[in-house]
Design an enzyme around this catalytic site. Structure first.
Site, PDB file in Angstrom:
ATOM      1  N   CYS A  65      32.326  27.914  43.122  1.00  0.00           N
ATOM      2  CA  CYS A  65      32.782  26.611  43.610  1.00  0.00           C
ATOM      3  C   CYS A  65      32.886  25.706  42.399  1.00  0.00           C
ATOM      4  O   CYS A  65      32.466  26.053  41.304  1.00  0.00           O
ATOM      5  CB  CYS A  65      31.762  26.004  44.584  1.00  0.00           C
ATOM      6  SG  CYS A  65      31.439  27.021  46.003  1.00  0.00           S
ATOM      7  N   ARG A  76      38.307  27.615  40.805  1.00  0.00           N
ATOM      8  CA  ARG A  76      36.977  28.176  41.058  1.00  0.00           C
ATOM      9  C   ARG A  76      36.715  28.400  42.540  1.00  0.00           C
ATOM     10  O   ARG A  76      35.719  29.012  42.926  1.00  0.00           O
ATOM     11  CB  ARG A  76      35.900  27.254  40.484  1.00  0.00           C
ATOM     12  CG  ARG A  76      36.006  26.986  39.013  1.00  0.00           C
ATOM     13  CD  ARG A  76      34.936  26.010  38.568  1.00  0.00           C
ATOM     14  NE  ARG A  76      33.626  26.536  38.887  1.00  0.00           N
ATOM     15  CZ  ARG A  76      32.974  27.388  38.096  1.00  0.00           C
ATOM     16  NH1 ARG A  76      33.522  27.785  36.971  1.00  0.00           N
ATOM     17  NH2 ARG A  76      31.792  27.847  38.436  1.00  0.00           N
ATOM     18  N   TRP A 113      34.365  27.833  47.457  1.00  0.00           N
ATOM     19  CA  TRP A 113      34.673  29.234  47.744  1.00  0.00           C
ATOM     20  C   TRP A 113      33.525  29.694  48.625  1.00  0.00           C
ATOM     21  O   TRP A 113      32.391  29.839  48.170  1.00  0.00           O
ATOM     22  CB  TRP A 113      34.723  30.045  46.452  1.00  0.00           C
ATOM     23  CG  TRP A 113      35.204  31.456  46.635  1.00  0.00           C
ATOM     24  CD1 TRP A 113      36.501  31.899  46.678  1.00  0.00           C
ATOM     25  CD2 TRP A 113      34.399  32.624  46.838  1.00  0.00           C
ATOM     26  NE1 TRP A 113      36.539  33.248  46.865  1.00  0.00           N
ATOM     27  CE2 TRP A 113      35.265  33.728  46.981  1.00  0.00           C
ATOM     28  CE3 TRP A 113      33.033  32.848  46.904  1.00  0.00           C
ATOM     29  CZ2 TRP A 113      34.823  35.035  47.188  1.00  0.00           C
ATOM     30  CZ3 TRP A 113      32.581  34.144  47.108  1.00  0.00           C
ATOM     31  CH2 TRP A 113      33.467  35.213  47.252  1.00  0.00           C
ATOM     32  N   ASN A 171      27.071  24.463  43.646  1.00  0.00           N
ATOM     33  CA  ASN A 171      27.747  25.717  43.315  1.00  0.00           C
ATOM     34  C   ASN A 171      26.658  26.744  43.073  1.00  0.00           C
ATOM     35  O   ASN A 171      25.772  26.545  42.255  1.00  0.00           O
ATOM     36  CB  ASN A 171      28.609  25.569  42.059  1.00  0.00           C
ATOM     37  CG  ASN A 171      29.133  26.929  41.586  1.00  0.00           C
ATOM     38  OD1 ASN A 171      29.357  27.820  42.403  1.00  0.00           O
ATOM     39  ND2 ASN A 171      29.294  27.096  40.291  1.00  0.00           N
ATOM     40  N   GLY A 172      26.709  27.847  43.827  1.00  0.00           N
ATOM     41  CA  GLY A 172      25.710  28.907  43.663  1.00  0.00           C
ATOM     42  C   GLY A 172      25.250  29.395  45.022  1.00  0.00           C
ATOM     43  O   GLY A 172      25.896  29.153  46.037  1.00  0.00           O
ATOM     44  N   GLU A 177      43.878  48.346  34.522  1.00  0.00           N
ATOM     45  CA  GLU A 177      44.172  46.900  34.508  1.00  0.00           C
ATOM     46  C   GLU A 177      45.496  46.609  35.192  1.00  0.00           C
ATOM     47  O   GLU A 177      45.606  45.633  35.941  1.00  0.00           O
ATOM     48  CB  GLU A 177      44.181  46.390  33.059  1.00  0.00           C
ATOM     49  CG  GLU A 177      44.521  44.926  32.917  1.00  0.00           C
ATOM     50  CD  GLU A 177      43.566  43.995  33.652  1.00  0.00           C
ATOM     51  OE1 GLU A 177      42.511  44.454  34.134  1.00  0.00           O
ATOM     52  OE2 GLU A 177      43.900  42.800  33.795  1.00  0.00           O
ATOM     53  N   LYS A 235      45.827  43.988  38.362  1.00  0.00           N
ATOM     54  CA  LYS A 235      46.765  42.856  38.341  1.00  0.00           C
ATOM     55  C   LYS A 235      47.651  42.873  39.578  1.00  0.00           C
ATOM     56  O   LYS A 235      47.847  41.870  40.247  1.00  0.00           O
ATOM     57  CB  LYS A 235      47.634  42.929  37.081  1.00  0.00           C
ATOM     58  CG  LYS A 235      46.909  42.516  35.826  1.00  0.00           C
ATOM     59  CD  LYS A 235      46.806  41.032  35.733  1.00  0.00           C
ATOM     60  CE  LYS A 235      45.466  40.363  35.591  1.00  0.00           C
ATOM     61  NZ  LYS A 235      44.237  40.964  35.675  1.00  0.00           N
ATOM     62  N   GLU A 295      45.475  42.166  42.833  1.00  0.00           N
ATOM     63  CA  GLU A 295      44.816  40.862  43.032  1.00  0.00           C
ATOM     64  C   GLU A 295      45.825  39.734  43.228  1.00  0.00           C
ATOM     65  O   GLU A 295      45.491  38.737  43.861  1.00  0.00           O
ATOM     66  CB  GLU A 295      43.857  40.549  41.893  1.00  0.00           C
ATOM     67  CG  GLU A 295      44.466  40.320  40.551  1.00  0.00           C
ATOM     68  CD  GLU A 295      43.394  39.973  39.504  1.00  0.00           C
ATOM     69  OE1 GLU A 295      42.381  39.341  39.849  1.00  0.00           O
ATOM     70  OE2 GLU A 295      43.591  40.339  38.343  1.00  0.00           O
ATOM     71  N   HIS A 332      43.505  66.724  42.083  1.00  0.00           N
ATOM     72  CA  HIS A 332      42.244  67.094  42.769  1.00  0.00           C
ATOM     73  C   HIS A 332      42.070  66.313  44.052  1.00  0.00           C
ATOM     74  O   HIS A 332      40.954  65.938  44.406  1.00  0.00           O
ATOM     75  CB  HIS A 332      41.071  66.874  41.806  1.00  0.00           C
ATOM     76  CG  HIS A 332      41.145  67.742  40.598  1.00  0.00           C
ATOM     77  ND1 HIS A 332      40.887  69.092  40.620  1.00  0.00           N
ATOM     78  CD2 HIS A 332      41.530  67.467  39.325  1.00  0.00           C
ATOM     79  CE1 HIS A 332      41.064  69.607  39.416  1.00  0.00           C
ATOM     80  NE2 HIS A 332      41.459  68.651  38.604  1.00  0.00           N
ATOM     81  N   LYS A 349      37.890  32.349  40.145  1.00  0.00           N
ATOM     82  CA  LYS A 349      38.023  32.672  38.724  1.00  0.00           C
ATOM     83  C   LYS A 349      36.734  33.224  38.146  1.00  0.00           C
ATOM     84  O   LYS A 349      36.747  34.118  37.323  1.00  0.00           O
ATOM     85  CB  LYS A 349      38.429  31.420  37.946  1.00  0.00           C
ATOM     86  CG  LYS A 349      38.628  31.660  36.455  1.00  0.00           C
ATOM     87  CD  LYS A 349      39.743  32.635  36.185  1.00  0.00           C
ATOM     88  CE  LYS A 349      39.946  32.882  34.709  1.00  0.00           C
ATOM     89  NZ  LYS A 349      40.944  33.957  34.483  1.00  0.00           N
TER      90      LYS A 349
HETATM   91  C1  AGP Z   1      40.654  39.727  36.605  1.00  0.00           C
HETATM   92  O1  AGP Z   1      42.008  39.297  36.688  1.00  0.00           O
HETATM   93  C2  AGP Z   1      39.799  39.051  37.643  1.00  0.00           C
HETATM   94  N1  AGP Z   1      39.925  37.640  37.575  1.00  0.00           N
HETATM   95  C3  AGP Z   1      38.369  39.547  37.608  1.00  0.00           C
HETATM   96  O2  AGP Z   1      38.379  40.946  37.730  1.00  0.00           O
HETATM   97  C4  AGP Z   1      37.568  39.200  36.333  1.00  0.00           C
HETATM   98  O3  AGP Z   1      38.049  39.950  35.244  1.00  0.00           O
HETATM   99  C5  AGP Z   1      36.103  39.551  36.583  1.00  0.00           C
HETATM  100  O4  AGP Z   1      35.647  38.785  37.683  1.00  0.00           O
HETATM  101  C6  AGP Z   1      35.210  39.285  35.371  1.00  0.00           C
HETATM  102  O5  AGP Z   1      35.210  37.930  35.076  1.00  0.00           O
HETATM  103  P1  AGP Z   1      34.587  37.452  33.672  1.00  0.00           P
HETATM  104  O6  AGP Z   1      35.419  38.078  32.598  1.00  0.00           O
HETATM  105  O7  AGP Z   1      34.692  35.957  33.697  1.00  0.00           O
HETATM  106  O8  AGP Z   1      33.169  37.930  33.628  1.00  0.00           O
END
Ligand code: AGP
Length: 614
Positions: free
Chosen positions: A2, A27, A75, A101-102, A487, A491, A494, A510, A609
């Protein structure tokens, strides 16, 4: 997960809070709210939905007069997104307001105790417990001279879990209080008022002088002053840091989305992370603080991270083992922290994190430190928890990354890995000065090569438009190509919500190959020359079962033409560095598919994020 903000000063608080929340919406964005003291009482306005709903509700803040306030963008963790669960939360008499936040991990127990004392709860959130607990101790501390600090420290000792809290008290309307444990929190000292926020971009418009709050510290802000206390209520001194980020870095700069802007910033990100560490033709990583003897004594490296950061770790394993011949284990942080990892005296644990606040990665760092193992953080956010708690930190100079999906920080992390592997290999005498010089030349060529790939986006865009309706997409590759596929798959998933999997090309047969049918899109990474023919045989396998193959390969690999339906060529570079190039068309592909599907590219559903909770 958040974003919290707070302001106290000469200006109207609401517009400043809304502006700060807009910078923190990445966030979390399922609900938002503000609490502002209007000279007599605290008013709260909050609503489910994006920040713009709150802006409309308050006519851009004009219906909430007052110069002291706190705000929140959420969030959801405990309690679904709803008006009632949105922050801020009040105590019953509406004289104390809180944003958080937390996660308060013992909130159920605390809620029961408070309910037994007659407290009524209006929400399902863990945060509301804090509001009532503050009320409880505030009443108990009636006689105490520093009543509010006493109250706050009592609450700190009762709650377990993570928090960054912003608090205002109607009885003391010339102060904003803030405190943290394991969730990020900064304090900004401005010319016309002082601010709190979860992250720097929220305050940059008003100040570049920022205090990074450490765990279990309290900040007390008046219009003029900022004072700090520890969890025993004792005054402490803190030094502010000057933030020299370009304020536009936190803006879109004319791009339609932060994601596209940050993709196009990758050449700069690579240069900014690389160049300061190349001096007189040598790789110099001053911040590493490890002697040659210490490097030679490393017997195993554990790379621990989440998501895309983890994917760079998978790449790093191939490079570090290939160049420096140091065994490398790569772990998902959420697994590492609970598997009672076997760490030995001369191990090195490397935590990779863009935000430096990812709960699982921070916990993994602490696990390694508890075992007395040297830790290195590869982190993007200066002053973040992982950056401050790791024994050593190597920053990725990518600047603020706003889009939830990482691109430029990912590319910077790769550079950090390359530099470490080359440096370690050189120190261990595994490579010659000439080899180092050649690789430095290849590294310095990467930014221009990335620019060239970004410039050729039309072909990718056309390809993406054909697949906006795809149901399943597979990414296959061997060695580093497999890591690139991990990766590329994330991408796509997500930001476009299309199901996708990355598979080691040799593993497909397999089991998973049974999912390949007529028209299934298989994106094949073929940048590892010594594995070309092996991967091509896997391409033939899937094509013979009806797959459509999109290959990403080196520009000299024309052999691929007859085996793939679409081919994107990437410039020649060192086999260890191909991830930095091949990932670009995959990022563009995911971006254009997401656009084609009308998804929210910068704020994908269900994501945030920085995942600062477990
Ligand atoms: C990647 O596009 C995502 N936003 C997510 O997988 C991110 O890489 C992961 O949450 C790790 O975040 P950080 O690098 O801030 O630790």
């Amino acid at each position: 997960m958040c974003g919290i903000v707070g302001y106290i000063g000469e200006e109207q608080a609401a517009p400043i809070l809304l502006d700060g929340l807009a910078k923190l919406e990445y966030r979390g964005y399922d609900s938002a709210g503000m609490a502002i003291y209007d000279g007599e009482k605290i008013n709260i306005q909050k609503s489910m939905g994006r920040l713009k709903v709150l802006s409309e509700l308050t006519h851009d803040g004009s219906t909430m007069p007052g110069c002291i306030g706190i705000g929140h963008t959420r969030w959801a963790t405990h309690g679904e997104p709803s008006d009632a669960n949105a922050h801020p939360h009040f105590n019953e008499s509406k004289t104390i307001a809180v944003v958080h936040n937390g996660i308060i991990e013992n909130y159920v127990k605390l809620k029961k105790k408070l309910t037994d004392k007659g407290y009524q709860f209006l929400s399902e959130t863990d945060t509301e417990v804090v509001a009532h607990l503050l009320d409880y101790y505030y009443k108990k501390n009636e006689e105490k001279p520093d009543r509010i600090i006493e109250t706050i420290t009592k609450v700190m000792h009762r709650v377990e879990g993570s928090y960054a809290l912003g608090i205002i008290f109607q009885d003391q309307p010339d102060r904003v209080y803030a405190l943290r444990k394991d969730s990020p929190l900064i304090v900004g000292k401005g010319a016309h008022g002082n601010l709190i926020a979860s992250d720097v971009p929220a305050v940059l418009k008003y100040t570049r002088d920022v205090y990074f709050i450490d765990n279990e510290e309290i900040a007390c802000l008046t219009k003029e002053e900022i004072s700090f206390f520890n969890s025993d209520g004792e005054s402490i001194e803190k030094t502010s840091k000057r933030i020299d980020w370009d304020i536009n870095a936190a803006e879109k700069g004319g791009y339609e989305h932060f994601l596209l802007k940050e993709m196009y910033e990758q050449p700069k990100t690579v240069r900014d992370t690389l160049n300061p560490r190349i001096k007189d033709g040598q790789i110099v990583i001053e911040e590493l603080g490890m002697t040659d003897e210490e490097i030679c004594a490393i017997n195993r490296i554990h790379i621990v991270a989440c998501g895309s950061a983890y994917h760079t770790g998978v790449t790093a394993k191939y490079i570090m083992e290939g160049l420096a011949r140091i065994p490398v284990e790569v772990d998902l942080a959420s697994e590492f922290r609970y598997r009672n990892p076997i760490l030995q005296k001369n191990d090195l644990v490397i935590i990779i994190s863009q935000s430096g606040e990812t709960a699982d990665s921070l916990a993994a760092l602490r696990e390694a430190k508890e075992q007395g193992i040297t830790t290195l953080g590869i982190v993007n956010v200066v002053g973040s928890s992982i950056a401050r708690e790791a024994d050593r930190v190597m920053y990725t100079w990518a600047g603020p990354e706003i889009s939830v999906a990482t691109t430029k920080a990912y590319s910077a992390q790769l550079i950090a890995h390359y530099l470490l592997a080359i440096h370690f290999a050189k120190v261990k005498g595994m490579i010659t000065d000439e080899k180092v010089a050649d690789m430095i030349t290849e590294l310095k060529a990467l930014p221009a090569q990335i620019e060239m790939l970004l410039a050729n986006k039309e072909k990718i865009q056309k390809m993406a438009n054909r697949y906006v309706g795809a149901k399943d997409v597979f990414f296959i590759g061997r060695g580093i190509d497999y890591a690139i596929g991990l990766e590329g798959s994330l991408k796509l998933k997500e930001i476009s919500y299309i199901h996708s999997e990355a598979y080691a090309a040799g593993e497909l047969k397999h089991g998973t190959i049974s999912l390949i049918e007529e028209g299934t899109l298989v994106i094949s990474l073929v940048t590892q020359k010594d594995l070309y023919l092996k991967t091509i045989s896997n391409i033939v396998e899937v094509r013979s079962r009806g797959a459509v193959v999109f290959a990403v390969t080196n520009e000299d690999n024309t052999e691929i033409e007859k085996n793939a339906d679409y081919v994107i060529y990437v410039p020649q570079t060192n086999k260890y560095f191909t991830n930095s190039l091949a990932i670009v068309p995959l990022q563009l592909f995911a971006y254009y598919v997401s656009i084609g599907r009308g998804c929210d590219v910068d704020k994908p559903r269900n994501l945030a994020k920085s995942v600062t909770v477990e």
